[in-house]
Design an enzyme around this catalytic site. Structure first.
Site, PDB file in Angstrom:
ATOM      1  N   SER A 229       0.211   5.016   2.112  1.00  0.00           N
ATOM      2  CA  SER A 229      -1.141   4.449   2.143  1.00  0.00           C
ATOM      3  C   SER A 229      -2.036   5.316   1.274  1.00  0.00           C
ATOM      4  O   SER A 229      -2.363   6.449   1.641  1.00  0.00           O
ATOM      5  CB  SER A 229      -1.676   4.413   3.578  1.00  0.00           C
ATOM      6  OG  SER A 229      -0.902   3.551   4.379  1.00  0.00           O
TER       7      SER A 229
ATOM      8  N   LYS B 167      -4.279  -2.720   3.413  1.00  0.00           N
ATOM      9  CA  LYS B 167      -4.021  -1.620   4.347  1.00  0.00           C
ATOM     10  C   LYS B 167      -5.315  -0.901   4.706  1.00  0.00           C
ATOM     11  O   LYS B 167      -5.522  -0.498   5.867  1.00  0.00           O
ATOM     12  CB  LYS B 167      -3.025  -0.628   3.747  1.00  0.00           C
ATOM     13  CG  LYS B 167      -2.721   0.589   4.629  1.00  0.00           C
ATOM     14  CD  LYS B 167      -2.176   0.188   6.002  1.00  0.00           C
ATOM     15  CE  LYS B 167      -2.005   1.377   6.949  1.00  0.00           C
ATOM     16  NZ  LYS B 167      -0.941   2.294   6.547  1.00  0.00           N
TER      17      LYS B 167
ATOM     18  N   LYS C 236      -7.954  10.472   6.380  1.00  0.00           N
ATOM     19  CA  LYS C 236      -7.731  10.203   4.961  1.00  0.00           C
ATOM     20  C   LYS C 236      -7.938   8.726   4.651  1.00  0.00           C
ATOM     21  O   LYS C 236      -8.599   8.353   3.671  1.00  0.00           O
ATOM     22  CB  LYS C 236      -6.320  10.662   4.581  1.00  0.00           C
ATOM     23  CG  LYS C 236      -5.903  10.372   3.141  1.00  0.00           C
ATOM     24  CD  LYS C 236      -5.099   9.085   3.009  1.00  0.00           C
ATOM     25  CE  LYS C 236      -3.773   9.166   3.744  1.00  0.00           C
ATOM     26  NZ  LYS C 236      -2.967   7.931   3.558  1.00  0.00           N
TER      27      LYS C 236
END
Length: 294
Positions: A96, A171, A239
């Site tokens: 990701s 995502k 993140k």
């Protein structure tokens, strides 16, 4: 069946690589911590000493590493995939990362004679172990079809969502929605406990109504028992929320709830919870409520 190099054998990558080996593929794994290759070796796969060693004879390269710089190093490094794999190799990035970085990497891949799909996953450790991941795939439609045997071995819901970077964009939206759900569940749990309600009974009935969600199903026990063994670490979700807020700003859209949850995730890290499961956002609600965390 294909020869597959799998780079990154952590909480998610290790079971995914094992599933691919068990499906009949010849899997060669590499991880910075060599001991993490053992489950793959036990399943009949092989361990490599470097990225270059892993990808040299691979038909497909799968990557599952933490962040954009890690993917860039794996693909573009001096002994990385583009320098060491055979021309025409299909590269599937399950990581990701930032959508804009994926677009740049896809261009670099094409220029060097490789094919790149961005295929981030959702479902956490449980989904990886059960081969039940949701996989959102960006890239060329023909490459998506070529990669289906790989996706089918590790996932359950597999959708081609558009061109390069589209998988990472979907995502990012997933991580926004999941974070907001976890935060809402955490607040609900602290609220219920403050009134002495039977938490298990309350979550049972909430789960059967409109408040029900996969987040509630999967994270309720963590919150009820105050155990936060990582299935997906706060560090990684922090993140991802950075990706969400940055990409939203670039697109000129407003995500106020996303901004708030990003700050709450950052607070959790600042308080030492980064290595815990993201359900440990509960601890942040407890701190804000003046309660001691277990």
């Amino acid at each position: 069946m294909s020869t597959i190099a799998f780079i990154g054998l952590g909480i998610m990558g290790s079971p995914m690589a094992v599933h691919l080996q068990n499906a009949g593929h010849d899997v060669v794994g590499y991880n910075l911590s060599p001991e993490k290759t053992q489950p793959l070796v036990d399943a009949g796969g092989r361990a490599a000493d470097s990225v270059a060693d892993a990808v040299r004879d691979a038909e497909i390269v799968a990557v599952m590493v933490p962040d954009s710089p890690d993917v860039q190093e794996v693909l573009l490094g001096e002994e990385g995939v583009f320098a060491s794999a055979k021309e025409g190799t299909l590269v599937i990035d399950f990581s990701s990362i930032r959508p804009d970085v994926t677009v740049e990497l896809a261009k670099a891949a094409k220029d060097k004679g490789f094919r790149l799909l961005d295929a981030p996953v959702s479902g956490g450790e449980a989904g990886a172990k059960n081969a039940a991941l949701s996989i959102m795939v960006g890239g060329d439609a023909a490459d998506f079809e070529a990669a289906k045997p790989v996706f089918d071995a590790v996932g359950k819901t597999i959708v081609h969502v558009g061109g390069s970077g589209a998988g990472q964009t979907v995502k990012a939206a997933n991580q926004l929605i999941v974070a907001a759900n976890i935060q809402a569940l955490a607040e609900g749990v602290v609220f219920l406990e403050a009134y002495g309600v039977d938490l298990g009974a309350a979550l049972d009935v909430l789960g059967g109504g409109l408040a029900g969600s996969k987040v509630l199903d999967q994270k309720r026990d963590n919150m009820a028992n105050k155990t936060f063994q990582p299935g997906f670490r706060i560090d990684l979700h922090h993140k991802d929320m950075g990706i969400v807020t940055s990409a939203a700003r670039e697109a000129g859209v407003v995500v106020p709830l996303g901004g708030l949850v990003a700050q709450l995730m950052a607070s959790a890290r600042a308080n030492g919870d980064g290595s815990l499961d993201h359900s440990a956002l509960l601890r942040g609600v407890q701190r804000l409520s003046g309660q001691k965390t277990d």
